[in-house]
Motif scaffolding. Structure first.
Motif, PDB file in Angstrom:
ATOM      1  N   PRO A 247      -5.357   0.956   2.193  1.00  0.00           N
ATOM      2  CA  PRO A 247      -5.460   2.353   2.642  1.00  0.00           C
ATOM      3  C   PRO A 247      -4.275   3.194   2.154  1.00  0.00           C
ATOM      4  O   PRO A 247      -3.184   2.670   1.912  1.00  0.00           O
ATOM      5  N   ARG A 248      -4.513   4.485   2.020  1.00  0.00           N
ATOM      6  CA  ARG A 248      -3.449   5.391   1.587  1.00  0.00           C
ATOM      7  C   ARG A 248      -2.309   5.378   2.621  1.00  0.00           C
ATOM      8  O   ARG A 248      -2.548   5.484   3.810  1.00  0.00           O
ATOM      9  N   PRO A 249      -1.044   5.230   2.167  1.00  0.00           N
ATOM     10  CA  PRO A 249       0.082   5.199   3.104  1.00  0.00           C
ATOM     11  C   PRO A 249       0.157   6.483   3.932  1.00  0.00           C
ATOM     12  O   PRO A 249      -0.208   7.563   3.467  1.00  0.00           O
ATOM     13  N   ALA A 250       0.621   6.352   5.154  1.00  0.00           N
ATOM     14  CA  ALA A 250       0.783   7.523   6.012  1.00  0.00           C
ATOM     15  C   ALA A 250       1.893   8.417   5.473  1.00  0.00           C
ATOM     16  O   ALA A 250       2.849   7.946   4.860  1.00  0.00           O
TER      17      ALA A 250
ATOM     18  N   ALA B 246      -2.330  -0.656   8.589  1.00  0.00           N
ATOM     19  CA  ALA B 246      -2.046  -0.978   7.188  1.00  0.00           C
ATOM     20  C   ALA B 246      -1.396   0.184   6.451  1.00  0.00           C
ATOM     21  O   ALA B 246      -0.805   0.001   5.391  1.00  0.00           O
ATOM     22  N   ARG B 247      -1.484   1.389   7.007  1.00  0.00           N
ATOM     23  CA  ARG B 247      -0.893   2.558   6.366  1.00  0.00           C
ATOM     24  C   ARG B 247       0.585   2.724   6.709  1.00  0.00           C
ATOM     25  O   ARG B 247       1.259   3.599   6.175  1.00  0.00           O
ATOM     26  N   SER B 248       1.105   1.892   7.589  1.00  0.00           N
ATOM     27  CA  SER B 248       2.502   1.999   8.008  1.00  0.00           C
ATOM     28  C   SER B 248       3.434   1.391   6.967  1.00  0.00           C
ATOM     29  O   SER B 248       3.175   0.300   6.449  1.00  0.00           O
ATOM     30  N   ASP B 249       4.538   2.085   6.693  1.00  0.00           N
ATOM     31  CA  ASP B 249       5.502   1.517   5.753  1.00  0.00           C
ATOM     32  C   ASP B 249       6.354   0.432   6.403  1.00  0.00           C
ATOM     33  O   ASP B 249       7.170  -0.201   5.747  1.00  0.00           O
ATOM     34  N   GLY B 250       6.159   0.194   7.694  1.00  0.00           N
ATOM     35  CA  GLY B 250       6.875  -0.864   8.379  1.00  0.00           C
ATOM     36  C   GLY B 250       6.122  -2.180   8.425  1.00  0.00           C
ATOM     37  O   GLY B 250       6.612  -3.158   9.007  1.00  0.00           O
ATOM     38  N   LEU B 251       4.937  -2.244   7.811  1.00  0.00           N
ATOM     39  CA  LEU B 251       4.148  -3.471   7.832  1.00  0.00           C
ATOM     40  C   LEU B 251       4.820  -4.547   6.995  1.00  0.00           C
ATOM     41  O   LEU B 251       5.216  -4.295   5.855  1.00  0.00           O
ATOM     42  N   ARG B 252       4.933  -5.742   7.550  1.00  0.00           N
ATOM     43  CA  ARG B 252       5.463  -6.880   6.812  1.00  0.00           C
ATOM     44  C   ARG B 252       4.386  -7.387   5.862  1.00  0.00           C
ATOM     45  O   ARG B 252       3.433  -8.014   6.276  1.00  0.00           O
TER      46      ARG B 252
END
Length: 219
Positions: free
Chosen positions: A215-218, A102-108
């Motif tokens: 969650p906080r973004p990576a 969920a912290r990935s900016d690539g999540l759709r």
């Protein structure tokens, strides 16, 4: 028939991946965390998995001792798959993997999500600090699936079962609920559009939907 690939490595992590690292395997486990399911139910939760691949994963997980198959007594008399006690120990692993992803900016963000995946996300994202002072039973209806979400001083429990007299209930679909929980849409917007219905104490619903911060973004 393809031969199952193995790492041939003495590390316990490698062995764990030998058992549950094939494509769809962990998602099968995810779909069984709220209870036993028929093969057709698993197909509904995993529409991208072909029947042959899903059958193969279930067979491998059964052989590994993660999943077992049993027949329900009459009048159901259907075959179902369920996690073994050892298989159920994978829940915190899957929950942490979900939080990490969920912290990935690539999540759709607005893509399809299964009922069990969404309810498991609520269980893993729950923030006890935000729930201070709240005690409530909430019925969550997602299509034909019904869940009891119970907030107590001890935390949050989520179970797939009917609720006789909840403090409030919501009826919606997974995409809408996911968008509201994540903050992409407000509760008022979802209700106004007709995509989400609230019955009972609306203040309980509004408070409940704030208990699952992303969650906080990576970095």
């Amino acid at each position: 028939m393809t031969t199952k690939r193995r790492y041939d490595d003495g590390c316990p992590i490698a062995h764990a991946l030998d058992l549950v690292g094939e494509r769809w395997a962990l998602l099968v486990v995810r779909e069984l965390l709220f209870g036993a399911k028929r093969f057709t139910d698993l197909r509904t939760g995993l529409p991208g998995a072909s029947p042959n691949v899903l059958s193969q994963r279930l067979r491998e997980l059964d052989e590994a001792g993660v999943v077992r198959r049993r027949r329900l007594p009459p009048p159901a008399a259907a075959w179902v798959y369920e996690l073994t006690p050892w298989g159920r120990e994978l829940e915190p692993v899957i929950a942490l993997l979900g939080r990490w992803g969920a912290r990935s900016d690539g999540l759709r963000g607005e893509g399809p999500i299964s009922v069990d995946s969404l309810m498991l996300a609520l269980r893993s994202l729950f923030d006890p600090g935000r729930a201070e002072g709240l005690v409530a039973d909430l019925a969550v209806h997602l299509g034909e699936d019904g869940f009891l979400a119970q907030v107590t001083p001890d935390g949050l429990t989520v179970e797939r079962r009917p609720v006789a007299e909840p403090d409030a209930s919501i009826r919606t679909d997974t995409v809408t609920l996911n968008n509201v929980v994540s903050g992409r849409h407000t509760l008022a917007e979802a209700v106004a559009s007709g995509a989400l219905e609230v019955h009972g104490d609306e203040t309980v619903v509004a408070r409940f939907l704030t208990l699952f911060p992303s969650p906080r973004p990576a970095a």
